[in-house]
Design a protein around this motif. Sequence first.
Motif, PDB file in Angstrom:
ATOM      1  N   VAL A 189       0.846  -1.203  -0.097  1.00 22.53           N
ATOM      2  CA  VAL A 189      -0.026   0.194  -0.098  1.00 22.53           C
ATOM      3  C   VAL A 189       0.966   1.383  -0.160  1.00 22.53           C
ATOM      4  CG1 VAL A 189      -1.557   1.355   1.266  1.00 22.53           C
ATOM      5  CG2 VAL A 189      -1.912  -1.142   1.244  1.00 22.53           C
ATOM      6  N   ASP A 190       0.764   1.978  -0.748  1.00 16.96           N
ATOM      7  CA  ASP A 190       1.277   3.497  -1.049  1.00 16.96           C
ATOM      8  C   ASP A 190       0.322   4.541  -1.062  1.00 16.96           C
ATOM      9  OD1 ASP A 190       4.028   2.468  -1.292  1.00 16.96           O
ATOM     10  OD2 ASP A 190       3.664   1.966  -3.244  1.00 16.96           O
ATOM     11  N   LEU A 191       0.494   5.301   0.052  1.00 19.99           N
ATOM     12  CA  LEU A 191      -0.548   6.375   0.216  1.00 19.99           C
ATOM     13  C   LEU A 191      -0.226   7.428  -0.877  1.00 19.99           C
ATOM     14  CD1 LEU A 191      -0.636   6.951   3.986  1.00 19.99           C
ATOM     15  CD2 LEU A 191      -1.970   5.385   2.733  1.00 19.99           C
ATOM     16  N   VAL A 192      -1.262   8.081  -1.342  1.00 23.70           N
ATOM     17  CA  VAL A 192      -1.326   9.052  -2.507  1.00 23.70           C
ATOM     18  C   VAL A 192      -1.009  10.251  -1.668  1.00 23.70           C
ATOM     19  CG1 VAL A 192      -2.617  10.258  -4.173  1.00 23.70           C
ATOM     20  CG2 VAL A 192      -2.725   7.599  -3.949  1.00 23.70           C
ATOM     21  N   GLY A 193       0.033  10.854  -2.015  1.00 24.73           N
ATOM     22  CA  GLY A 193       0.444  12.233  -1.462  1.00 24.73           C
ATOM     23  C   GLY A 193       1.279  12.189  -0.163  1.00 24.73           C
ATOM     24  N   LEU A 194       1.334  11.178   0.356  1.00 27.67           N
ATOM     25  CA  LEU A 194       2.140  10.982   1.754  1.00 27.67           C
ATOM     26  C   LEU A 194       3.189   9.911   1.659  1.00 27.67           C
ATOM     27  CD1 LEU A 194      -0.490  10.972   4.533  1.00 27.67           C
ATOM     28  CD2 LEU A 194       0.974  12.707   3.830  1.00 27.67           C
ATOM     29  N   PRO A 195       4.447   9.999   2.026  1.00 29.71           N
ATOM     30  CA  PRO A 195       5.412   8.991   2.262  1.00 29.71           C
ATOM     31  C   PRO A 195       4.940   7.973   3.013  1.00 29.71           C
ATOM     32  CG  PRO A 195       6.311  10.982   3.219  1.00 29.71           C
ATOM     33  CD  PRO A 195       4.975  11.338   2.682  1.00 29.71           C
ATOM     34  N   ASP A 196       5.213   6.836   3.017  1.00 30.78           N
ATOM     35  CA  ASP A 196       4.905   5.849   4.243  1.00 30.78           C
ATOM     36  C   ASP A 196       5.964   4.818   4.103  1.00 30.78           C
ATOM     37  OD1 ASP A 196       4.193   3.443   2.211  1.00 30.78           O
ATOM     38  OD2 ASP A 196       2.817   5.099   1.437  1.00 30.78           O
TER      39      ASP A 196
END
Length: 184
Positions: free
Chosen positions: A161-168
């Motif tokens: 899962v890669d959040l859109v607009g936030l580094p995770d």
Amino acid sequence: MRHSFRTISTTAVIVGAVLFGMSQSSAIAAPARSAPPPAPAPAPAPAPAGGEASSRNTSSSTNSRSTSSVCYFETRGDYVHVSSSAFEASGHGWWVNGNCDATLAVVTVQLQQYYADGSWRNAGTVGSATVRSGGGAGNRATGRAGCVNGSLTGWRSVVDVDLVGLPDDPGKLVTPARNIYCRR
């Protein structure tokens, strides 16, 4: 045919970390070989399991008022199963927002098949979708791999899962192995 699925979940926590200019995905190069060894046959996994899993992940962001903040979300996936609509292995992945400012995430699901030499190998088509939190039909990504025959074989999936607009964090959920009557 009735299927029962359980959610798989894992948790990761990063506190005070700020990621700048880092890729959200990674790859490992395979060593070069002069001639490939004979490929072992797919086989049942040694420790089958059933259900779903999830993991707790983190994201960090920066703004002008603070140096960093951390938020939490869960990566979830079900066990690989034989699809009810086609003769193929299928696995789903989704996310559940804890307290992040993101409303969308790119979810990818890669199915893996177990081999007699003890290795897991990618199989089928990677599923990828940009979805809202929560899961359910139309709100998840689906990885698929067509079955060549109905031999009992070990399967699992890797969900990212890669959040859109936030580094995770770079963590990925690997669902526990499950033996199903599908061999690629």
